[in-house]
Design a protein around this motif. Structure first.
Motif, PDB file in Angstrom:
ATOM      1  N   ASP A 101       0.827  -1.204   0.000  1.00  0.00           N
ATOM      2  CA  ASP A 101       0.000   0.000   0.000  1.00  0.00           C
ATOM      3  C   ASP A 101       0.865   1.260   0.000  1.00  0.00           C
ATOM      4  OD1 ASP A 101      -2.545   1.399   0.206  1.00  0.00           O
ATOM      5  OD2 ASP A 101      -1.945   1.840   2.277  1.00  0.00           O
ATOM      6  N   LYS A 102       1.920   1.289   0.753  1.00  0.00           N
ATOM      7  CA  LYS A 102       2.822   2.439   0.816  1.00  0.00           C
ATOM      8  C   LYS A 102       3.522   2.667  -0.519  1.00  0.00           C
ATOM      9  CE  LYS A 102       3.842   2.098   5.769  1.00  0.00           C
ATOM     10  NZ  LYS A 102       4.903   1.810   6.780  1.00  0.00           N
ATOM     11  N   LYS A 103       3.924   1.578  -1.142  1.00  0.00           N
ATOM     12  CA  LYS A 103       4.627   1.692  -2.409  1.00  0.00           C
ATOM     13  C   LYS A 103       3.687   2.164  -3.519  1.00  0.00           C
ATOM     14  CE  LYS A 103       8.296  -1.616  -1.411  1.00  0.00           C
ATOM     15  NZ  LYS A 103       8.915  -2.922  -1.729  1.00  0.00           N
ATOM     16  N   VAL A 108       2.045   7.493  -7.571  1.00  0.00           N
ATOM     17  CA  VAL A 108       0.910   8.257  -8.129  1.00  0.00           C
ATOM     18  C   VAL A 108       1.336   9.036  -9.371  1.00  0.00           C
ATOM     19  CG1 VAL A 108      -0.759  10.092  -7.662  1.00  0.00           C
ATOM     20  CG2 VAL A 108      -0.231   8.381  -5.895  1.00  0.00           C
ATOM     21  N   ALA A 109       2.531   9.589  -9.335  1.00  0.00           N
ATOM     22  CA  ALA A 109       3.001  10.433 -10.438  1.00  0.00           C
ATOM     23  C   ALA A 109       3.625   9.640 -11.573  1.00  0.00           C
ATOM     24  CB  ALA A 109       4.012  11.458  -9.921  1.00  0.00           C
ATOM     25  N   ASN A 110       3.929   8.424 -11.377  1.00  0.00           N
ATOM     26  CA  ASN A 110       4.596   7.572 -12.371  1.00  0.00           C
ATOM     27  C   ASN A 110       3.644   6.463 -12.777  1.00  0.00           C
ATOM     28  OD1 ASN A 110       6.204   5.712 -13.821  1.00  0.00           O
ATOM     29  ND2 ASN A 110       8.040   6.443 -12.746  1.00  0.00           N
ATOM     30  N   ARG A 111       3.108   6.609 -13.952  1.00  0.00           N
ATOM     31  CA  ARG A 111       2.072   5.692 -14.411  1.00  0.00           C
ATOM     32  C   ARG A 111       2.598   4.260 -14.609  1.00  0.00           C
ATOM     33  NH1 ARG A 111      -2.945   7.384 -17.317  1.00  0.00           N
ATOM     34  NH2 ARG A 111      -3.665   5.395 -18.138  1.00  0.00           N
ATOM     35  N   ARG A 117       3.191  -1.835  -9.716  1.00  0.00           N
ATOM     36  CA  ARG A 117       2.844  -1.994  -8.296  1.00  0.00           C
ATOM     37  C   ARG A 117       1.398  -2.486  -8.139  1.00  0.00           C
ATOM     38  NH1 ARG A 117       7.121  -2.932  -5.371  1.00  0.00           N
ATOM     39  NH2 ARG A 117       8.814  -1.463  -5.845  1.00  0.00           N
ATOM     40  N   THR A 118       0.543  -2.124  -9.059  1.00  0.00           N
ATOM     41  CA  THR A 118      -0.853  -2.578  -9.002  1.00  0.00           C
ATOM     42  C   THR A 118      -0.921  -4.086  -9.222  1.00  0.00           C
ATOM     43  OG1 THR A 118      -1.675  -0.438  -9.785  1.00  0.00           O
ATOM     44  CG2 THR A 118      -3.146  -2.351 -10.019  1.00  0.00           C
ATOM     45  N   ILE A 119      -0.130  -4.574 -10.196  1.00  0.00           N
ATOM     46  CA  ILE A 119      -0.103  -6.029 -10.431  1.00  0.00           C
ATOM     47  C   ILE A 119       0.410  -6.766  -9.198  1.00  0.00           C
ATOM     48  CG2 ILE A 119       0.996  -7.848 -11.802  1.00  0.00           C
ATOM     49  CD1 ILE A 119       1.013  -5.914 -14.170  1.00  0.00           C
ATOM     50  N   ILE A 120       1.478  -6.210  -8.596  1.00  0.00           N
ATOM     51  CA  ILE A 120       2.044  -6.819  -7.383  1.00  0.00           C
ATOM     52  C   ILE A 120       1.020  -6.789  -6.252  1.00  0.00           C
ATOM     53  CG2 ILE A 120       3.812  -6.592  -5.594  1.00  0.00           C
ATOM     54  CD1 ILE A 120       5.703  -5.515  -7.784  1.00  0.00           C
ATOM     55  N   LYS A 122      -2.240  -6.801  -6.523  1.00  0.00           N
ATOM     56  CA  LYS A 122      -3.289  -7.787  -6.766  1.00  0.00           C
ATOM     57  C   LYS A 122      -2.841  -9.190  -6.350  1.00  0.00           C
ATOM     58  CE  LYS A 122      -5.657  -5.403 -10.560  1.00  0.00           C
ATOM     59  NZ  LYS A 122      -6.022  -5.446 -12.006  1.00  0.00           N
ATOM     60  N   LYS A 123      -1.562  -9.509  -6.628  1.00  0.00           N
ATOM     61  CA  LYS A 123      -1.034 -10.811  -6.214  1.00  0.00           C
ATOM     62  C   LYS A 123      -1.012 -10.934  -4.686  1.00  0.00           C
ATOM     63  CE  LYS A 123       1.863 -11.652 -10.267  1.00  0.00           C
ATOM     64  NZ  LYS A 123       3.249 -11.864 -10.750  1.00  0.00           N
ATOM     65  N   SER A 124      -0.634  -9.828  -4.027  1.00  0.00           N
ATOM     66  CA  SER A 124      -0.599  -9.834  -2.559  1.00  0.00           C
ATOM     67  C   SER A 124      -1.989 -10.012  -1.982  1.00  0.00           C
ATOM     68  CB  SER A 124       0.028  -8.531  -2.046  1.00  0.00           C
ATOM     69  OG  SER A 124       1.371  -8.416  -2.477  1.00  0.00           O
ATOM     70  N   ILE A 125      -2.956  -9.318  -2.612  1.00  0.00           N
ATOM     71  CA  ILE A 125      -4.352  -9.447  -2.154  1.00  0.00           C
ATOM     72  C   ILE A 125      -4.848 -10.872  -2.345  1.00  0.00           C
ATOM     73  CG2 ILE A 125      -6.721  -8.721  -2.636  1.00  0.00           C
ATOM     74  CD1 ILE A 125      -5.578  -5.960  -3.380  1.00  0.00           C
ATOM     75  N   LYS A 126      -4.502 -11.470  -3.492  1.00  0.00           N
ATOM     76  CA  LYS A 126      -4.933 -12.843  -3.763  1.00  0.00           C
ATOM     77  C   LYS A 126      -4.346 -13.825  -2.741  1.00  0.00           C
ATOM     78  CE  LYS A 126      -5.225 -16.263  -7.425  1.00  0.00           C
ATOM     79  NZ  LYS A 126      -4.883 -16.599  -8.843  1.00  0.00           N
ATOM     80  N   ALA A 127      -3.066 -13.630  -2.407  1.00  0.00           N
ATOM     81  CA  ALA A 127      -2.425 -14.496  -1.418  1.00  0.00           C
ATOM     82  C   ALA A 127      -3.071 -14.316  -0.045  1.00  0.00           C
ATOM     83  CB  ALA A 127      -0.926 -14.193  -1.355  1.00  0.00           C
ATOM     84  N   ALA A 128      -3.395 -13.037   0.267  1.00  0.00           N
ATOM     85  CA  ALA A 128      -4.036 -12.754   1.548  1.00  0.00           C
ATOM     86  C   ALA A 128      -5.438 -13.349   1.606  1.00  0.00           C
ATOM     87  CB  ALA A 128      -4.084 -11.252   1.785  1.00  0.00           C
TER      88      ALA A 128
END
Length: 316
Positions: A101-103, A108-111, A117-120, A122-128
């Protein structure tokens, strides 16, 4: 006419018989007194055995309770370990989510970075979610103790902790063995094996209905009987008696004799009539020396030639 009808010698015989009967009844009365004392001792011994058995039961229950406590501790430790491992997994997963979440906030400024980071994330959320689902589906262990009510019920149904028996035997029934036990006489300080010859029972009441006879174990001749004044009465011997060493009397006038080279203990009446063999070589005795009778516990103690073991026999 009177002399022909009445014989003075017959009168004297009758009087002698009368005196003998009086002595016999007096002896029997004395024996009953001794039996009452023995009965009182037996009662105290029985109560003492009950208390000992009660303490043994308490010890068994304490041991069973300690075993249950140990089982509770083991179950607790296993559950505690399992829960702590789950907590560690949750903490580690939550730390990963917070870091992700922090990363994300920093991109925000770097698309392009935010896409990665969004893909990462999603993987973290799936594992959780997998961990959460696994824990949601898992049944948590609850520690409980269920007392054994059938045990309590069984104990409550007890009418006693044993059986009270009154064993009645004829005066000269042959005793039977109920069991035996080896008693080690060798103590720690003994440097050599034991070579004991005799034994006795303290606080032992001998009730001898044979008229206070003195018994002498004669190695060569057998069992020699004398009266209380030391006058010779008779010698008991037969083929079963080979080298007599010890003798004792029970509370009914039965005589126990050890035959060293026949390897047995033989029971006789006070008149020297053989009743039978009480203890045989197959019962664990070789060259029996001394024999002693415990009238309260109904036991024979036999010392063997040059042995560290004293044999105790329960008889009935």
């Amino acid at each position: 006419m009177l002399h022909t009808l009445f014989n003075l010698s017959d009168s004297q015989q009758t009087q002698d018989h009368l005196k003998q009967m009086m002595v016999s009844l007096t002896t029997l009365d004395e024996n009953k007194d001794a039996l009452l004392k023995a009965l009182n001792t037996a009662k105290k011994e029985a109560i003492k055995l009950i208390e000992t058995f009660q303490n043994a039961l308490h010890a068994v229950l304490r041991k069973a309770a300690e075993s249950s406590k140990q089982e509770v501790e083991e179950a607790y430790n296993n559950l505690e370990k399992e829960i702590m491992q789950e907590k560690q997994s949750l903490t580690k997963t939550n730390d990963v989510l917070q870091d992700t979440d922090k990363k994300l906030d920093k991109t925000v400024a770097n698309r392009a970075q935010r896409f990665v980071r969004t893909i990462i994330a999603k993987k973290s959320i799936k594992a959780a979610e997998q961990i959460k689902q696994k824990m949601d589906d898992k049944k948590d262990g609850i520690l409980m103790f269920k007392p054994n009510k059938s045990l309590i019920k069984s104990i409550k149904s007890l009418q006693g902790v044993g059986n009270v028996q009154i064993i009645k035997k004829k005066k000269h029934d042959l005793y039977k063995l109920r069991g035996s036990k080896d008693i080690n006489m060798k103590v720690t300080d003994d440097s050599k094996d034991c070579d004991c010859c005799d034994c006795c029972i303290t606080k032992h009441i001998t009730i001898n209905e044979s008229g206070n006879k003195m018994l002498v174990a004669d190695w060569n001749n057998g069992l020699v009987c004398f009266d209380a004044e030391g006058s010779y009465l008779t010698t008991v011997n037969d083929n079963a008696l080979r080298n007599v060493y010890g003798a004792c009397v029970d509370n009914r006038g039965n005589i126990f004799v050890t035959s060293v080279n026949s390897h047995n203990v033989i029971q006789y009446t006070e008149d020297g009539n053989k009743i039978g063999v009480v203890v045989k070589q197959t019962d664990g005795i070789n060259c029996p020396m001394s024999v002693c009778y415990h009238q309260v516990l109904n036991r024979l103690f036999v010392i063997k030639f040059k042995s560290n073991v004293l044999k105790m026999y329960e008889i009935e």
